[in-house]
Design an enzyme around this catalytic site. Structure first.
Site, PDB file in Angstrom:
ATOM      1  N   HIS A   1       0.865  -1.185   0.000  1.00  0.00           N
ATOM      2  CA  HIS A   1       0.000   0.000   0.000  1.00  0.00           C
ATOM      3  C   HIS A   1       0.902   1.236   0.000  1.00  0.00           C
ATOM      4  CE1 HIS A   1      -2.868   2.903   1.761  1.00  0.00           C
ATOM      5  NE2 HIS A   1      -3.832   2.076   1.402  1.00  0.00           N
TER       6      HIS A   1
ATOM      7  N   GLN B   1      -4.415  -5.157   6.859  1.00  0.00           N
ATOM      8  CA  GLN B   1      -5.413  -6.041   6.250  1.00  0.00           C
ATOM      9  C   GLN B   1      -5.496  -7.402   6.936  1.00  0.00           C
ATOM     10  OE1 GLN B   1      -7.661  -5.240   4.165  1.00  0.00           O
ATOM     11  NE2 GLN B   1      -6.859  -3.241   3.536  1.00  0.00           N
TER      12      GLN B   1
ATOM     13  N   CYS C   1      -4.753   2.600  -3.650  1.00  0.00           N
ATOM     14  CA  CYS C   1      -3.499   3.128  -3.089  1.00  0.00           C
ATOM     15  C   CYS C   1      -2.324   2.188  -3.379  1.00  0.00           C
ATOM     16  CB  CYS C   1      -3.612   3.375  -1.591  1.00  0.00           C
ATOM     17  SG  CYS C   1      -4.788   4.648  -1.176  1.00  0.00           S
TER      18      CYS C   1
ATOM     19  N   LYS D   1     -10.490  -0.740  10.446  1.00  0.00           N
ATOM     20  CA  LYS D   1     -10.716  -1.887   9.561  1.00  0.00           C
ATOM     21  C   LYS D   1     -11.106  -3.128  10.357  1.00  0.00           C
ATOM     22  CE  LYS D   1      -7.178  -0.444   6.211  1.00  0.00           C
ATOM     23  NZ  LYS D   1      -7.910   0.305   5.200  1.00  0.00           N
TER      24      LYS D   1
END
Lengths: 412, 162
Positions: A122, A202, A365, A225
């Site tokens: 990212h 993530q 991104c 997230k």
């Protein structure tokens, strides 16, 4: 196993209708929805014990301090850190990575040194290192991805060498969904005396992750997230490494004593938390951990594997649709990037939105990776604990509709 | 699907599937790149300008349906027009996309551009429609101010919705 019907009732936003249709939220890799318990924890702080922390001697400040610090203990327990002082609260994963770039790396990275990273990072785990390398005369060196979109260990063994000062890598790609072999890479890097940073933005929301097994020296992630509020991230670092680092931001709360001509700094972790922190949202983040721990991260991971397997099978039945990254659900998480021939991802996102389905479209991104894949962007559906197979069916129907509206250019 | 009536009407789809004036010019007076960093729309605009007249125009790019159709319609609208007239068309188009009140219908010779009016209802897509026009504006302004040597590339332009 997860009781998804029960889970869905905990998320007030899921009652919403979009264009008269039930909301299908598949943009969890960008940010997740929040359960009522997280929302309540935040409002309860503001309604009942709002005060600044660490300084006051009054009841409210004591209560706020205790709630704030108990979130830190919950993080320690959740990620298997040895000590609470290894948990630094930041604004987000980006700030956590920048903390390492400004405090650790500017002390250690010298001209000619190499910073090794994957091409799937990212921008948040790429741009800080590009800037640092340019400033220091260091070199960015990229690992190779294999055909499945996973870092190739054979070539990594050649790339990671005596010049490697830092290996920085995502544990799960936010574009390909692939899980990277972090432990093996960390072992290679450590043999060369390098430090290892893992971007867990993530992975941590979706997989059991244990700092004692991961092999990292630093681990960065963000709460929004993982069912928590925006505005809170964490940098975990080994205490011995953090102790050796100079402050990043300076000011209130990070000091021990200040004179006209000198200053001594606070101990860990507060040395790296300058100024009044995001108290309410750190407390909300603690509630998010409580929620996830009650579900069990093994269960979360298994359920998402089931959804992902189902989605991959359904998507493979659509003509002219390409999925990026491996199809093996043991090697990937619950986010799927895809493109349909002749249809720009933007148009796909728009048409799905008409059916109440939220997916992310664009470069995510990750522009260097988009250039490698030779696409301007992808469509991405990413799942979480409240998503269902029925919702995946709705998406598949909407994709077929999009093909009808826009797709015939593919046949030209 | 209501969207099909609104955003994906026939004219837009026609220009998306068969964009006009695609390609590049050998010796353009000016070459301008436009980039929309949020969605990844990219285009290069080639203009052949002589005696204050747009003799030829070519567009090379990758973009969504709205972006591609808008660029295609723009190329037809300005080809053969004077710089002054091109300015007027740009202003009319931007006004249609951005003004708070619903603007009066486009003049007859620009009727096709009406197809993009529906994009107004989708705020995030307005910038897709505007990118070619802002890129064109940068190109002809550069020539007008005499800053640009013949055939020179102008750096990538980041579009805004101003």
């Amino acid at each position: 196993m997860l009781d998804v019907d029960k889970i869905r009732k905990d998320f007030p936003i899921l009652k919403r209708k979009i264009n008269g249709k039930p909301l299908v939220y598949f943009d969890n890799a960008a940010t997740s929805q929040k359960p009522q318990s997280v929302i309540n924890a935040i409002t309860h702080y503001y309604e009942y014990y709002n005060a600044n922390i660490h300084r006051g001697v009054h009841t409210l400040s004591e209560e706020a301090t205790e709630a704030y610090e108990s979130s830190r203990s919950k993080v320690r327990n959740f990620i298997g850190a040895k000590e609470t002082k290894e948990i630094i609260f930041t604004r987000n994963a980006t700030e956590a990575i920048n903390l390492v770039a400004y405090s650790w790396a500017r002390q250690h990275v010298l001209p000619g040194d190499e910073i090794v990273l994957s091409p799937a990072e990212h921008h948040s785990n790429f741009v800080p290192w590009q800037i640092l390398a340019q400033e220091r005369g260091a070199k960015l060196v990229f690992l190779d991805l294999d055909a499945e979109g996973i870092v190739d260990l054979n070539s990594a063994a050649k790339i990671i060498g005596p010049k490697t000062k830092l290996l920085t890598i995502t544990q799960m790609s936010n574009v390909l969904g692939t899980i990277m072999p972090v432990a093996q890479l960390a072992e290679m890097a450590h043999k060369q005396g390098a430090i290892v940073l893992v971007d867990g933005a993530q992975s941590l929301p979706h997989l059991p992750v244990d700092m004692q097994k991961l092999g990292a020296d630093f681990f960065a992630f963000s709460f929004h997230k993982m069912l928590g509020p925006t505005g809170v991230g964490v940098l975990w670092g080994k205490a011995s490494t953090l102790e050796s680092m100079p402050p990043f931001l300076s000011g209130g709360d990070m000091i021990s004593s200040v004179w006209r001509d000198k200053v001594t700094f606070n101990s860990l972790p507060w040395r790296f938390e300058a100024g009044t922190p995001n108290i309410a949202d750190v407390i909300g983040s603690g509630a998010a951990i409580t929620y996830l721990q009650a579900l069990g991260m093994e269960n979360v991971h298994k359920y998402e594997q089931e959804l992902t397997e189902y989605a991959l099978a359904k998507l493979s039945q659509i003509d002219n649709l390409a999925v990026y990254g491996t199809h093996d659900v043991n090697k990937r998480g619950g986010l799927i990037s895809f493109n349909m021939a002749g249809i720009h991802p933007h148009d796909l996102g728009q048409i799905l939105s008409e059916s109440g389905i939220c997916i992310r479209v664009g470069h995510h991104c990750c522009q260097p990776l988009m250039r490698d894949l030779n696409v301007s962007g992808t469509a991405r559906a990413s799942f979480y604990v409240y998503n269902t197979k029925e919702e995946i069916d709705s998406m598949v129907e909407a994709l077929k509709e999009a093909q009808k509206v826009l797709g015939h250019v593919a046949c030209k | 699907m209501s969207l099909a009536n609104d955003l994906y009407r026939e004219t837009i789809l026609d220009h998306y599937h068969n964009p006009r004036n695609q390609g590049q010019l050998e010796n353009p007076t000016v070459e301008v790149e436009g980039v929309n960093p949020l969605c990844g729309d990219e285009l290069t605009l080639y203009l052949d300008i002589d005696n204050d007249k747009v003799n030829n125009v070519a567009i090379k790019g990758k973009g969504c349906s709205i972006n591609t159709a808008s660029a295609s319609m723009m190329s037809e609208a300005i080809k053969g027009e004077s710089i002054e007239e091109a300015h007027k068309i740009i202003n009319l188009f931007k006004e249609m996309m951005l003004s708070k009140e619903d603007m009066a219908a486009m003049p007859d010779d620009l009727e096709e551009l009406e197809a993009l009016r529906g994009v107004r209802n989708y705020p995030v897509r307005i910038k897709c429609a505007l990118l070619p026009w802002n890129t064109l504006l940068e190109g002809i302004n550069g020539i007008k101010s005499g800053n640009i040597a013949h055939g020179k590339t102008i750096k990538p332009h980041t579009v805004t919705t101003e």
